[in-house]
Design a protein around this motif. Structure first.
Motif, mmCIF file in Angstrom:
data_model
loop_
_atom_site.group_PDB
_atom_site.id
_atom_site.type_symbol
_atom_site.label_atom_id
_atom_site.label_comp_id
_atom_site.label_asym_id
_atom_site.label_seq_id
_atom_site.Cartn_x
_atom_site.Cartn_y
_atom_site.Cartn_z
ATOM 1 N N PRO A 3 45.918 37.308 34.392
ATOM 2 C CA PRO A 3 45.366 37.771 35.662
ATOM 3 C C PRO A 3 43.866 37.495 35.745
ATOM 4 C CG PRO A 3 45.935 39.633 34.265
ATOM 5 C CD PRO A 3 46.413 38.405 33.583
ATOM 6 N N GLN A 4 43.437 37.231 36.936
ATOM 7 C CA GLN A 4 42.018 36.999 37.191
ATOM 8 C C GLN A 4 41.286 38.346 37.205
ATOM 9 O OE1 GLN A 4 40.720 33.901 37.351
ATOM 10 N NE2 GLN A 4 42.796 33.218 36.890
ATOM 11 N N PRO A 5 39.971 38.363 36.976
ATOM 12 C CA PRO A 5 39.230 39.628 36.944
ATOM 13 C C PRO A 5 39.408 40.466 38.209
ATOM 14 C CG PRO A 5 37.858 37.876 36.073
ATOM 15 C CD PRO A 5 39.116 37.232 36.601
ATOM 16 N N TRP A 6 39.499 39.846 39.362
ATOM 17 C CA TRP A 6 39.642 40.605 40.602
ATOM 18 C C TRP A 6 41.061 41.156 40.779
ATOM 19 C CZ3 TRP A 6 38.611 35.357 40.420
ATOM 20 C CH2 TRP A 6 39.653 34.522 40.756
ATOM 21 N N LEU A 11 46.355 45.890 38.906
ATOM 22 C CA LEU A 11 47.271 46.113 37.796
ATOM 23 C C LEU A 11 47.005 47.427 37.062
ATOM 24 C CD1 LEU A 11 47.359 42.503 36.358
ATOM 25 C CD2 LEU A 11 49.113 43.634 37.717
ATOM 26 N N ALA A 12 45.822 47.999 37.210
ATOM 27 C CA ALA A 12 45.469 49.247 36.521
ATOM 28 C C ALA A 12 45.914 50.485 37.297
ATOM 29 C CB ALA A 12 43.963 49.303 36.293
ATOM 30 N N ARG A 13 46.497 50.319 38.470
ATOM 31 C CA ARG A 13 46.927 51.464 39.272
ATOM 32 C C ARG A 13 48.111 52.162 38.607
ATOM 33 N NH1 ARG A 13 47.356 48.958 45.162
ATOM 34 N NH2 ARG A 13 48.333 50.968 45.531
ATOM 35 N N PRO A 14 48.226 53.493 38.749
ATOM 36 C CA PRO A 14 49.302 54.240 38.084
ATOM 37 C C PRO A 14 50.705 53.756 38.456
ATOM 38 C CG PRO A 14 47.686 55.757 38.976
ATOM 39 C CD PRO A 14 47.304 54.382 39.456
#
Length: 52
Positions: A3-6, A11-14
């Motif tokens: 995945p790209q930084p943006w 992807l970090a969402r619960p």
């Protein structure tokens, strides 16, 4: 392709976790650890959790 930084914020969402139910996940891990960490008991059925 990683995945790209943006994209990492999404992807970090619960709701993006692999475990739908955290309580069920902990219960499953407890059962697995109880059975895998058991030792001995050659003539007795069941795992380390005490169930027969």
């Amino acid at each position: 392709m990683p995945p790209q930084p943006w994209e990492k914020g999404i992807l970090a969402r619960p709701e993006m976790t692999m475990d739908a139910d955290p309580l069920d996940s902990r219960f499953t891990q407890h059962i697995y650890a109880s059975k895998e960490n058991s030792a001995g008991g050659g003539a007795v059925g069941g795992g380390g959790c005490g169930c027969n």
